[in-house]
Design a protein around this motif. Sequence first.
Motif, PDB file in Angstrom:
ATOM      1  N   GLY A 193       0.711  -1.231  -0.083  1.00  0.00           N
ATOM      2  CA  GLY A 193      -0.083   0.022   0.015  1.00  0.00           C
ATOM      3  C   GLY A 193       1.047   1.223   0.027  1.00  0.00           C
ATOM      4  O   GLY A 193       2.037   1.352  -0.404  1.00  0.00           O
ATOM      5  N   TRP A 194       0.362   2.354   0.479  1.00  0.00           N
ATOM      6  CA  TRP A 194       1.036   3.625   0.665  1.00  0.00           C
ATOM      7  C   TRP A 194       2.160   3.808   2.004  1.00  0.00           C
ATOM      8  O   TRP A 194       1.838   3.357   2.936  1.00  0.00           O
ATOM      9  CB  TRP A 194      -0.096   4.607   1.130  1.00  0.00           C
ATOM     10  N   ARG A 216       2.089   8.631   1.793  1.00  0.00           N
ATOM     11  CA  ARG A 216       1.501   8.426   0.651  1.00  0.00           C
ATOM     12  C   ARG A 216       2.552   8.848  -0.578  1.00  0.00           C
ATOM     13  O   ARG A 216       2.069   8.900  -1.639  1.00  0.00           O
ATOM     14  CB  ARG A 216       0.118   9.160   0.432  1.00  0.00           C
ATOM     15  N   TYR A 276       3.989   3.940  -3.262  1.00  0.00           N
ATOM     16  CA  TYR A 276       2.801   2.953  -3.245  1.00  0.00           C
ATOM     17  C   TYR A 276       3.749   1.651  -3.825  1.00  0.00           C
ATOM     18  O   TYR A 276       4.280   1.505  -4.861  1.00  0.00           O
ATOM     19  CB  TYR A 276       1.757   3.360  -4.260  1.00  0.00           C
ATOM     20  N   GLU A 314      -3.013  -2.560  -7.324  1.00  0.00           N
ATOM     21  CA  GLU A 314      -3.107  -1.618  -8.586  1.00  0.00           C
ATOM     22  C   GLU A 314      -1.925  -1.476  -9.229  1.00  0.00           C
ATOM     23  O   GLU A 314      -2.001  -0.892 -10.379  1.00  0.00           O
ATOM     24  CB  GLU A 314      -3.343  -0.436  -7.807  1.00  0.00           C
ATOM     25  N   GLU A 317      -3.841  10.407  -5.903  1.00  0.00           N
ATOM     26  CA  GLU A 317      -4.562   9.453  -5.717  1.00  0.00           C
ATOM     27  C   GLU A 317      -3.443   8.033  -6.509  1.00  0.00           C
ATOM     28  O   GLU A 317      -2.336   8.517  -7.222  1.00  0.00           O
ATOM     29  CB  GLU A 317      -5.582   9.269  -6.397  1.00  0.00           C
ATOM     30  N   VAL A 318      -3.862   6.835  -6.433  1.00  0.00           N
ATOM     31  CA  VAL A 318      -2.820   6.007  -6.978  1.00  0.00           C
ATOM     32  C   VAL A 318      -2.687   6.014  -8.517  1.00  0.00           C
ATOM     33  O   VAL A 318      -1.685   5.683  -8.970  1.00  0.00           O
ATOM     34  CB  VAL A 318      -3.345   4.489  -6.561  1.00  0.00           C
ATOM     35  N   GLU A 319      -3.594   6.736  -9.345  1.00  0.00           N
ATOM     36  CA  GLU A 319      -3.447   6.760 -10.571  1.00  0.00           C
ATOM     37  C   GLU A 319      -2.815   8.007 -11.021  1.00  0.00           C
ATOM     38  O   GLU A 319      -2.381   8.484 -12.210  1.00  0.00           O
ATOM     39  CB  GLU A 319      -4.831   6.556 -11.208  1.00  0.00           C
TER      40      GLU A 319
END
Length: 206
Positions: free
Chosen positions: A44-45, A49, A52, A57, A155-157
């Motif tokens: 995860g993060w 953050r 990642y 993802e 965000e992740v994207e």
Amino acid sequence: MSAVGEAFIKAIGKPDPSANNGVRFSRPSFHAAWSALQPEVGAGWYLNRFLYLFGEELAALEPCLDAWSFLVPPNPDRMIVGRNAYGMLLVVENASTAGADRVFVLDPTQVVYWTEPDLGWGNLLGYWMANRKIPGFFDTGLYDTWVKENDAYPEVEDILGLKAPLPLGGKLETSNVQLENIIEYYQSTAPVYAKALEQLKSKRGS
């Protein structure tokens, strides 16, 4: 806890928030080792953050490698295992072949795809990450400034994409970054950077 897990957590911390594991090896030795280590280090993060790592993802970022084929040769046996807020990707190549695995770094800030002879999956966490040895991958300075100024997290994207990479005169400062979708960033910059690299090579060869 294992020595590798302890060293990793001391340097990187635990994931917050966490994500489902996305790292899966077909090679039995790697699968067994990761199955034991993954519950310790999580996925995860990390670093507020900024990173990642190991999350499911990451598989969706394969088009980034395809877009930058001018640097990244095709390889059916590869897996993205991490990324940072600037879009740098950690890629395990040849993980299924004993003795052939390497971890490469795709760095859009420098427009390079590089590795070292001793940079492999087996020592990625316990040495390269635990000692923060990957150049630029842990540099949170610009990211921290951007988060504070914008009171937001990518965000992740998303990434903080450089408008101009460092080799083309860009700087690691907030005026040179903008929030971008990571796949769209790689796809849109590919023809521009490929042409620029060719021009640089021609000048050096002349």
